[in-house]
Scaffold this active site. Structure first.
Site, PDB file in Angstrom:
ATOM      1  N   CYS A  84       0.858  -1.180   0.000  1.00 19.87           N
ATOM      2  CA  CYS A  84       0.000   0.000   0.000  1.00 19.87           C
ATOM      3  C   CYS A  84       0.898   1.235   0.000  1.00 19.87           C
ATOM      4  CB  CYS A  84      -0.870  -0.020   1.253  1.00 19.87           C
ATOM      5  SG  CYS A  84      -1.838   1.478   1.489  1.00 19.87           S
ATOM      6  N   CYS A 144      -1.030   3.348  -6.465  1.00 21.31           N
ATOM      7  CA  CYS A 144      -1.956   2.802  -5.471  1.00 21.31           C
ATOM      8  C   CYS A 144      -2.195   1.373  -5.933  1.00 21.31           C
ATOM      9  CB  CYS A 144      -3.265   3.583  -5.447  1.00 21.31           C
ATOM     10  SG  CYS A 144      -4.576   2.765  -4.509  1.00 21.31           S
TER      11      CYS A 144
HETATM   12  N1  DGL Z   1      -4.076   0.419  -1.892  1.00 22.92           N
HETATM   13  C1  DGL Z   1      -3.699   1.611  -1.238  1.00 22.92           C
HETATM   14  C2  DGL Z   1      -2.439   2.245  -1.855  1.00 22.92           C
HETATM   15  O1  DGL Z   1      -1.641   1.569  -2.481  1.00 22.92           O
HETATM   16  C3  DGL Z   1      -4.682   2.677  -0.869  1.00 22.92           C
HETATM   17  C4  DGL Z   1      -6.158   2.542  -0.943  1.00 22.92           C
HETATM   18  C5  DGL Z   1      -6.846   3.388   0.130  1.00 22.92           C
HETATM   19  O2  DGL Z   1      -7.006   2.864   1.225  1.00 22.92           O
HETATM   20  O3  DGL Z   1      -7.170   4.559  -0.124  1.00 22.92           O
HETATM   21  O4  DGL Z   1      -2.193   3.409  -1.690  1.00 22.92           O
END
Ligand code: DGL
Length: 264
Positions: free
Chosen positions: A74, A189
């Site tokens: 993330c 993301c």
């Molecule tokens: N998957 C997450 C990232 O790579 C973020 C998604 C979220 O919780 O806003 O930033």
């Protein structure tokens, strides 16, 4: 004694894009997938609150699972808490996921690069420093999307996601300056690669959509010994809400992850 599992952490389904690659490169390891869905979306959280939440969660996760390595799959979390996690748990290796600014800067031909991320990742000093260090010769546009992570979750659940809603989020990525155009969009993301085909169909011109998942998995592999396959128990997923809905459970089952309650 067999090595502990590889723990993959995200606020939701995004880390599955990294799990997919990690399994190919580390087939002898067991995986524990943690979806902090009770905290989703991370994009809008204040930095202190999010940092405190994630470090607290990891106290229990490391106690319970004794992972050989943790992948923070993330960007919104990695650009904020990687150092705190390494300080708090020095015996556990952490691999983060941060915007792929360096490879984008190395491969762009037009010099116009966009980083598409959550509003949190776009605000981070870490992200600004990456651009300063590795892409100062490029024109980098930062696009913070309020809604794309949620749209990716909806799409993966099988809900209808309108093309106009996706288009509104990605159109700011496309820049034209005289005879030059954006040629690389960094998917910063982990949720976004799930929508990559939709992005391609809606893009006003073709660009490379840079997904770092394989590079993250390679980095994790490089830090782990090739271990004897010893632990043949199933890969599991833990949701911090403890109550994911049926489509999400079905998705996780499709990824070969058994639903486990915390403490199982
Ligand atoms: N998957 C997450 C990232 O790579 C973020 C998604 C979220 O919780 O806003 O930033």
């Amino acid at each position: 004694m067999s090595a502990g599992p590889v723990l993959i952490f995200d606020s939701g389904i995004g880390g599955l894009t990294v799990l997919r690659e990690a399994r190919v490169l580390m087939p002898e390891y067991r995986f524990v997938y943690i979806a902090d869905d009770a905290g989703f979306p991370y994009g809008g959280w204040g930095e202190d609150d999010l940092r405190e939440r994630i470090v607290r969660l990891f106290r229990d996760l490391i106690d319970e699972h004794r992972p050989a390595l943790c992948v923070i799959a993330c960007n919104t979390a990695s650009t904020l808490v990687l150092d705190d996690l390494r300080d708090a748990f020095p015996a556990t290796p952490f691999v983060g996921t941060v915007p792929a600014v360096k490879p984008a800067a190395e491969h762009t031909r037009s010099g116009l690069v966009t980083v598409l991320a959550t509003p949190g990742t776009v605000r981070r000093t870490y992200t600004r420093d990456l651009i300063q260090s590795f892409a100062s010769q490029c024109h980098v546009r930062l696009v913070g999307s309020e809604n794309l992570a949620g749209l990716a979750e909806a799409y993966i659940r099988g809900d209808r996601v309108e093309p106009d809603d996706i288009a509104a989020e990605i159109m700011p990525c496309f820049v034209e300056q005289e005879d030059r155009r954006t040629d690389i969009v960094v998917l910063a993301c982990t949720h976004y690669p799930f929508l990559a085909n939709r992005f391609r169909a809606l893009a006003p011109w073709p660009v490379d959509w840079l997904d770092p998942a394989e590079a993250i998995a390679r980095r994790a592999r490089s830090l782990l010994a090739v271990s004897e396959p010893g632990d043949d128990s199933e890969d599991v997923v833990v949701f911090t809400s403890q109550a994911p809905d049926f489509p999400v459970r079905r998705l996780m089952a499709g990824f070969g992850l058994r639903f486990a309650a915390a403490g199982d």
